[in-house]
Design an enzyme around this catalytic site. Structure first.
Site, PDB file in Angstrom:
ATOM      1  N   HIS A   2     -22.752 -50.155 -44.921  1.00 65.50           N
ATOM      2  CA  HIS A   2     -22.219 -50.240 -46.287  1.00 65.50           C
ATOM      3  C   HIS A   2     -22.830 -51.486 -46.935  1.00 65.50           C
ATOM      4  CE1 HIS A   2     -19.161 -49.289 -49.313  1.00 65.50           C
ATOM      5  NE2 HIS A   2     -18.906 -50.572 -49.398  1.00 65.50           N
ATOM      6  N   ASP A   4     -20.019 -44.688 -44.161  1.00 68.27           N
ATOM      7  CA  ASP A   4     -20.519 -46.061 -44.220  1.00 68.27           C
ATOM      8  C   ASP A   4     -19.375 -47.054 -44.368  1.00 68.27           C
ATOM      9  OD1 ASP A   4     -19.918 -45.989 -46.957  1.00 68.27           O
ATOM     10  OD2 ASP A   4     -21.830 -46.814 -47.569  1.00 68.27           O
ATOM     11  N   GLU A   7     -14.119 -52.910 -39.636  1.00 66.42           N
ATOM     12  CA  GLU A   7     -15.523 -53.218 -39.909  1.00 66.42           C
ATOM     13  C   GLU A   7     -15.832 -54.638 -39.459  1.00 66.42           C
ATOM     14  OE1 GLU A   7     -16.409 -52.329 -44.003  1.00 66.42           O
ATOM     15  OE2 GLU A   7     -15.840 -50.238 -43.755  1.00 66.42           O
ATOM     16  N   ARG A  33     -13.536 -46.539 -49.049  1.00 67.35           N
ATOM     17  CA  ARG A  33     -12.960 -47.576 -48.195  1.00 67.35           C
ATOM     18  C   ARG A  33     -12.432 -46.933 -46.920  1.00 67.35           C
ATOM     19  NH1 ARG A  33     -15.863 -50.433 -50.507  1.00 67.35           N
ATOM     20  NH2 ARG A  33     -15.334 -51.902 -52.135  1.00 67.35           N
TER      21      ARG A  33
END
Length: 128
Positions: free
Chosen positions: A88, A64, A69, A40
């Site tokens: 991701h 990723d 995000e 995370r």
């Protein structure tokens, strides 16, 4: 982290883990180590990561997940030659939905109906 050539972070994002991998952690890494974060984003202090990458303390990073995000186009990580950025999206494979449905139907649904413990339960107190 001081002895590892490759460091993989797969920690969940909880109150306790936010910022866990910070400037002190990156200062302690072995010179030329590679940092991989597939857990995370908020677990890693992104500014400290960028500083370690730019200074050469880290040879590179594969990421990723990010603090924000999707990763903004203005984020400095996009400009670094020693960073591999990957989406991701493991759940966007050709077989993921089929496998997830089979797992639910063949494993957890029967357990639930029989009053048995489920596989892969979420613990709300832990946050994952």
């Amino acid at each position: 982290m001081s002895e590892s050539d490759y460091i993989v972070c797969s920690a969940p994002s909880t109150v306790e883990s936010r910022g866990l991998v910070n400037a002190s952690a990156f200062q302690a890494v072995k010179k030329n180590a590679v940092f991989i974060n597939l857990g995370r984003g908020p677990v890693v202090d992104e500014s400290a990561l960028i500083a370690a990458l730019k200074s050469g303390k880290l040879r590179g990073a594969a990421l990723d997940v990010f603090e924000e995000e999707p990763l903004p186009q203005t984020n400095e990580l996009w400009e670094l030659d020693n960073v591999l950025i990957s989406p991701h999206n493991m759940d966007q494979t050709a077989t993921f939905m089929h496998e997830a449905t089979e797992f639910f139907v063949n494993e957890n649904l029967p357990r639930f109906i029989c009053g048995e413990d489920l596989l892969n339960p979420v613990n709300p107190k832990l946050g994952y």
